[in-house]
Design a protein around this motif. Sequence first.
Motif, PDB file in Angstrom:
ATOM      1  N   HIS A 321       0.830  -1.199   0.000  1.00 31.30           N
ATOM      2  CA  HIS A 321       0.000   0.000   0.000  1.00 31.30           C
ATOM      3  C   HIS A 321       0.870   1.256   0.000  1.00 31.30           C
ATOM      4  O   HIS A 321       0.617   2.233  -0.739  1.00 31.30           O
ATOM      5  N   GLU A 325       1.068   3.896  -3.066  1.00 30.77           N
ATOM      6  CA  GLU A 325       0.735   5.293  -2.819  1.00 30.77           C
ATOM      7  C   GLU A 325       1.855   6.209  -3.310  1.00 30.77           C
ATOM      8  O   GLU A 325       1.608   7.266  -3.900  1.00 30.77           O
ATOM      9  N   ARG A 328       1.678   6.301  -7.054  1.00 33.22           N
ATOM     10  CA  ARG A 328       0.577   7.160  -7.501  1.00 33.22           C
ATOM     11  C   ARG A 328       0.979   8.643  -7.437  1.00 33.22           C
ATOM     12  O   ARG A 328       0.720   9.415  -8.364  1.00 33.22           O
ATOM     13  N   THR A 329       1.644   9.032  -6.354  1.00 30.19           N
ATOM     14  CA  THR A 329       2.077  10.417  -6.204  1.00 30.19           C
ATOM     15  C   THR A 329       3.082  10.806  -7.289  1.00 30.19           C
ATOM     16  O   THR A 329       2.981  11.867  -7.918  1.00 30.19           O
TER      17      THR A 329
END
Length: 512
Positions: A321, A325, A328-329
């Motif tokens: 996770h 994340e 994604r950033t």
Amino acid sequence: MAERPASEIARETLKQLAARRLPPTPDHYRALYEEISGARTPAPFPEANLRGILRVLPAQTPAQKRLLDQFERAVAQKDWALLQNVMVGYAGLGLSPDATAAAAGGAQPGTPDMATLPEELAELLARLIETTLPALGEEDLRIHDMAQQFVAFLRAPAPALSTVQRMLGDFSYRLSFATEEQAAIRARLLELLHMVFENIAVLSADDRWLQGQAEALQSAATPPITLRRLDGVQNRLKDVIIKQAEAHGRSLEAQEQMKALLASFIERLAKMTAASGSYHETMERCATQIGQAATLEEIAPVLQEAMQATRNMALDSRLMHAELEELRTRTEQRQEEIVRLQEELEQVSAQARHDPLTGALNRKGLDEAMEREIARARRIGAPLCLALLDLDNFKELNDRLGHVSGDAALVHLAEVARAVMRPQDLLARYGGEEFVLLLPDTALESGVTAMKRLQRELSTRLFLQGREKVLITFSAGVVQLQDTETSTEALLRADAAMYLAKRAGKNRVVAA
């Protein structure tokens, strides 16, 4: 009706020779053959007879020698047109040495004075023909041959005026066809260029950074085309291409990084899926073992394995996770960078050397234009004027109507200036409300007149802001560049003259 075979016509010709009891000479055979076939055979070139004439022609003066050489070349090439020119040349000079001398240097006693073209005018006409030829291309060999013959005749001693008139008429007649053909070729090439540029724009609909270049090329290929205009577009495109190459390279690099991020993202998902599958297999195996166990001792290790697998799964999930994340950033950052680079490319295309508000040249475009025009003016010895103009009371206009109206006023001035300017004149935005006009081939007095004409035009084309009509005026300083003056020095002189115009009451033009 089908054509008769040559063998059949030949047999019929021989029969007619016998029937008419004519001697079988070449002339009789050719006459009957042409009568039967209905077609005339071109007469053979009388080379032997002409060479007999050539041997008895005089060659005592330079003009006679030149005509004799042309006669010999016409016979060798079997060129009737050249032979005709030579005959006319002899008719103009006369065959006797006395008549030739009269044509070359003046009338002899007892001979009429013959009209000849003045030497200066003949040389100017020869230069005009030589200057015209490069624009015609190399396709029409005949017009080049005519031009060489005409130039040689013009530079011969005392060219006869009647011959010059006839040769000029023939050359101009042929020249009219050549120029029409070159004009058609040029128009067709421009059409093809427009098609190419339009096709580039269509095919690159997703690459909007190409639009600035395509528009510049389309503008350059729109008549009237001048060398100055093409030079300006070439310089603009060079700068645009360099900047776009840099920005495009960065954009490609950002895209490659984004691809790498997406690949990592997919890899993480695959690992997560694999870990989840392994966990489910472990749980199923543990459940099977628990179902088969008969004592608590057999169940305890199975529970221990199940708890450890659960803890590992939870830890892997948290790590996955966090990594997802972070991916994604980073992906969002790369996407924003790509968008920013695309916007930068579009700005580079549109604003390389032009002011985005008024469409006039910016400071960089002005510097290049001045360098080019100063070099041209000094190369050909032509005058060059520079005018620096400043809008009167611009701050008051901004304060009263707002900055949007102030920008619109600048655009209005630029549009009116372009409407009254000549095609070779150049307009640049020098500062906030200051503009520079470059006027090639213009002396100081004419430059002042041009600025006053622009002032009059502004007084008739009032600036409309809503329902209010606003009179826009400017003060200008005009200078003519001196022989050793730099562009910076000329601008300083124009600025000083413009300041004097402001002090004198505004809406004035002062020459320095």
